[in-house]
Design a protein around this motif. Structure first.
Motif, PDB file in Angstrom:
ATOM      1  N   GLY A   6       4.972   8.056   5.426  1.00  0.00           N
ATOM      2  CA  GLY A   6       3.852   8.984   5.480  1.00  0.00           C
ATOM      3  C   GLY A   6       3.023   8.716   4.236  1.00  0.00           C
ATOM      4  O   GLY A   6       3.553   8.236   3.227  1.00  0.00           O
ATOM      5  N   ARG A   7       1.724   9.014   4.288  1.00  0.00           N
ATOM      6  CA  ARG A   7       0.923   8.682   3.108  1.00  0.00           C
ATOM      7  C   ARG A   7      -0.393   9.427   3.077  1.00  0.00           C
ATOM      8  O   ARG A   7      -0.942   9.780   4.114  1.00  0.00           O
ATOM      9  CB  ARG A   7       0.665   7.186   3.018  1.00  0.00           C
ATOM     10  CG  ARG A   7      -0.423   6.648   3.955  1.00  0.00           C
ATOM     11  CD  ARG A   7       0.128   6.312   5.290  1.00  0.00           C
ATOM     12  NE  ARG A   7      -0.893   5.684   6.125  1.00  0.00           N
ATOM     13  CZ  ARG A   7      -1.115   6.035   7.362  1.00  0.00           C
ATOM     14  NH1 ARG A   7      -0.453   7.000   7.920  1.00  0.00           N
ATOM     15  NH2 ARG A   7      -2.027   5.411   8.080  1.00  0.00           N
ATOM     16  N   GLN A   8      -0.841   9.629   1.830  1.00  0.00           N
ATOM     17  CA  GLN A   8      -2.195  10.118   1.615  1.00  0.00           C
ATOM     18  C   GLN A   8      -3.138   8.948   1.855  1.00  0.00           C
ATOM     19  O   GLN A   8      -2.801   7.789   1.575  1.00  0.00           O
ATOM     20  CB  GLN A   8      -2.390  10.596   0.177  1.00  0.00           C
ATOM     21  CG  GLN A   8      -1.755  11.905  -0.158  1.00  0.00           C
ATOM     22  CD  GLN A   8      -2.057  12.260  -1.608  1.00  0.00           C
ATOM     23  OE1 GLN A   8      -1.792  11.482  -2.511  1.00  0.00           O
ATOM     24  NE2 GLN A   8      -2.619  13.443  -1.806  1.00  0.00           N
ATOM     25  N   TYR A 117       7.292   9.006   1.408  1.00  0.00           N
ATOM     26  CA  TYR A 117       5.934   9.556   1.389  1.00  0.00           C
ATOM     27  C   TYR A 117       5.214   8.934   0.203  1.00  0.00           C
ATOM     28  O   TYR A 117       5.702   8.955  -0.931  1.00  0.00           O
ATOM     29  CB  TYR A 117       5.955  11.089   1.258  1.00  0.00           C
ATOM     30  CG  TYR A 117       4.580  11.690   1.345  1.00  0.00           C
ATOM     31  CD1 TYR A 117       3.935  11.805   2.568  1.00  0.00           C
ATOM     32  CD2 TYR A 117       3.928  12.128   0.203  1.00  0.00           C
ATOM     33  CE1 TYR A 117       2.661  12.350   2.649  1.00  0.00           C
ATOM     34  CE2 TYR A 117       2.655  12.680   0.272  1.00  0.00           C
ATOM     35  CZ  TYR A 117       2.032  12.786   1.508  1.00  0.00           C
ATOM     36  OH  TYR A 117       0.767  13.315   1.590  1.00  0.00           O
ATOM     37  N   ILE A 118       4.048   8.362   0.469  1.00  0.00           N
ATOM     38  CA  ILE A 118       3.263   7.674  -0.550  1.00  0.00           C
ATOM     39  C   ILE A 118       2.085   8.559  -0.954  1.00  0.00           C
ATOM     40  O   ILE A 118       1.298   8.986  -0.120  1.00  0.00           O
ATOM     41  CB  ILE A 118       2.737   6.322  -0.016  1.00  0.00           C
ATOM     42  CG1 ILE A 118       3.882   5.460   0.546  1.00  0.00           C
ATOM     43  CG2 ILE A 118       1.952   5.586  -1.084  1.00  0.00           C
ATOM     44  CD1 ILE A 118       4.966   5.107  -0.456  1.00  0.00           C
ATOM     45  N   THR A 119       1.993   8.816  -2.232  1.00  0.00           N
ATOM     46  CA  THR A 119       0.937   9.659  -2.781  1.00  0.00           C
ATOM     47  C   THR A 119       0.331   8.961  -3.998  1.00  0.00           C
ATOM     48  O   THR A 119       0.850   7.942  -4.459  1.00  0.00           O
ATOM     49  CB  THR A 119       1.499  11.054  -3.149  1.00  0.00           C
ATOM     50  OG1 THR A 119       0.429  11.930  -3.495  1.00  0.00           O
ATOM     51  CG2 THR A 119       2.510  10.985  -4.267  1.00  0.00           C
ATOM     52  N   ALA A 120      -0.759   9.490  -4.504  1.00  0.00           N
ATOM     53  CA  ALA A 120      -1.368   8.955  -5.726  1.00  0.00           C
ATOM     54  C   ALA A 120      -2.289  10.014  -6.311  1.00  0.00           C
ATOM     55  O   ALA A 120      -2.765  10.910  -5.600  1.00  0.00           O
ATOM     56  CB  ALA A 120      -2.152   7.680  -5.436  1.00  0.00           C
ATOM     57  N   ASN A 170       4.664   8.126  -6.248  1.00  0.00           N
ATOM     58  CA  ASN A 170       3.305   8.212  -6.767  1.00  0.00           C
ATOM     59  C   ASN A 170       2.853   6.801  -7.137  1.00  0.00           C
ATOM     60  O   ASN A 170       3.209   6.274  -8.190  1.00  0.00           O
ATOM     61  CB  ASN A 170       3.248   9.142  -7.980  1.00  0.00           C
ATOM     62  CG  ASN A 170       1.843   9.311  -8.502  1.00  0.00           C
ATOM     63  OD1 ASN A 170       0.957   8.508  -8.256  1.00  0.00           O
ATOM     64  ND2 ASN A 170       1.644  10.374  -9.261  1.00  0.00           N
ATOM     65  N   VAL A 171       2.073   6.193  -6.264  1.00  0.00           N
ATOM     66  CA  VAL A 171       1.624   4.816  -6.462  1.00  0.00           C
ATOM     67  C   VAL A 171       0.667   4.707  -7.644  1.00  0.00           C
ATOM     68  O   VAL A 171       0.570   3.653  -8.272  1.00  0.00           O
ATOM     69  CB  VAL A 171       0.984   4.262  -5.167  1.00  0.00           C
ATOM     70  CG1 VAL A 171       0.484   2.849  -5.345  1.00  0.00           C
ATOM     71  CG2 VAL A 171       1.993   4.311  -4.034  1.00  0.00           C
ATOM     72  N   GLY A 172       0.005   5.792  -7.984  1.00  0.00           N
ATOM     73  CA  GLY A 172      -0.860   5.791  -9.153  1.00  0.00           C
ATOM     74  C   GLY A 172      -0.081   5.510 -10.430  1.00  0.00           C
ATOM     75  O   GLY A 172      -0.625   4.987 -11.400  1.00  0.00           O
ATOM     76  N   GLY A 178       5.282  -1.846  -7.373  1.00  0.00           N
ATOM     77  CA  GLY A 178       6.366  -0.989  -7.867  1.00  0.00           C
ATOM     78  C   GLY A 178       6.935  -0.131  -6.750  1.00  0.00           C
ATOM     79  O   GLY A 178       8.159   0.037  -6.639  1.00  0.00           O
ATOM     80  N   ALA A 179       6.066   0.401  -5.905  1.00  0.00           N
ATOM     81  CA  ALA A 179       6.515   1.206  -4.757  1.00  0.00           C
ATOM     82  C   ALA A 179       7.318   0.350  -3.790  1.00  0.00           C
ATOM     83  O   ALA A 179       8.357   0.776  -3.274  1.00  0.00           O
ATOM     84  CB  ALA A 179       5.321   1.843  -4.054  1.00  0.00           C
ATOM     85  N   LEU A 180       6.845  -0.872  -3.559  1.00  0.00           N
ATOM     86  CA  LEU A 180       7.555  -1.804  -2.683  1.00  0.00           C
ATOM     87  C   LEU A 180       8.964  -2.057  -3.221  1.00  0.00           C
ATOM     88  O   LEU A 180       9.945  -2.041  -2.461  1.00  0.00           O
ATOM     89  CB  LEU A 180       6.772  -3.108  -2.582  1.00  0.00           C
ATOM     90  CG  LEU A 180       7.372  -4.217  -1.731  1.00  0.00           C
ATOM     91  CD1 LEU A 180       7.452  -3.804  -0.270  1.00  0.00           C
ATOM     92  CD2 LEU A 180       6.546  -5.492  -1.871  1.00  0.00           C
TER      93      LEU A 180
END
Length: 188
Positions: A6-8, A117-120, A170-172, A178-180
Motif C-alpha cells: 500500500g502506498r501514498q 505500507y510506503i509513506t514519505a 518512510n521512503v523520505g 533503502g526501502a527495497l
C-alpha cells in the motif's frame, strides 16, 4: 511468497514494487493487471490459460505488453468483489507482488503474505511529485483522499494504519533503495 504494498501517492511505492519484482523475479500485479485478470476469470478463462509467469509479463517478447491498449478503467471501484476473487486466486497459485487494491486486507489471512505500507514526508513527495508525476503536493494528496476512501469503504479499516501492515516504511528517510533493502531482508 506474497508481498502487498500500500502506498501514498508520490512516496515511491510503485518504483519499489517494480524493483522488487525484478529482484525477486516475481510477477507484479497492479490495478490494470488485476482488472484484466478478473475480467478474464469472470468469462471462465483460467489462470493457467493466461500463463502469467514473470517471463511472460516482463520478458523481451511479452504478450502482455499491449494488452491494456483497449482497457479503460475510469471507475476506481471497478468490480471490487470480482477483483478480490482474482487477487485470492493469484495468491493461491504462487508468488506475487500486489500493489494497492486493498490487497493487504484481502490477503490478511494468508500465512505466506507480507504487508508493507510506503509513506514519505511532504518534502520528499513534493520533490518526487514534480519530477516524476508533474503534480503538486495538493494533487498527490487529492489522490490519497481517493485511495483512503476506497480502502476505508471496502475494508472497514483505516488506510495507512500501521496495525494493518507488517512494516510501514518512510521512503523520505531511507530512500527507494533503502526501502527495497528493508523489504527484501524482511521477507528472507
Amino acid at each position: 511468497m506474497i508481498i502487498t504494498i500500500g502506498r501514498q501517492y508520490g512516496a515511491g511505492g510503485r518504483e519499489i514494487a517494480e524493483k522488487l519484482a525484478k529482484t525477486l523475479k516475481t510477477p507484479l500485479y497492479d490495478r490494470k493487471l488485476v482488472a484484466f485478470i478478473s475480467a478474464h476469470l469472470d468469462k471462465g478463462i483460467s489462470l493457467d490459460e493466461l500463463d502469467l509467469t514473470y517471463e511472460n509479463l516482463y520478458g523481451d517478447v511479452s504478450p502482455y505488453e499491449t494488452m491494456f491498449n483497449n482497457l479503460n478503467i475510469k471507475d476506481g471501484n471497478y468490480l471490487f468483489s470480482s477483483q478480490s476473487k482474482a487477487i485470492k486466486a493469484l495468491a493461491g497459485k504462487g508468488s506475487g507482488i500486489f500493489i494497492g487494491r486493498c490487497t493487504n486486507y484481502i490477503l490478511k489471512d494468508s500465512k505466506s503474505a507480507y504487508h508493507f505500507y510506503i509513506t514519505a514526508d511532504d518534502d520528499f513527495r513534493t520533490s518526487r511529485g514534480i519530477s516524476v508525476y508533474n503534480k503538486t503536493l495538493k494533487e498527490l494528496k487529492a489522490e490519497d483522499d481517493k485511495r483512503s476512501s476506497y480502502y476505508n469503504y471496502y475494508t472497514g479499516t483505516k488506510w495507512g494504519d500501521p496495525v494493518n501492515y507488517d512494516i510501514t516504511i518512510n521512503v523520505g528517510r531511507v530512500g527507494v533503495d533503502g526501502a527495497l533493502k528493508i523489504i527484501t531482508n524482511y521477507v528472507k
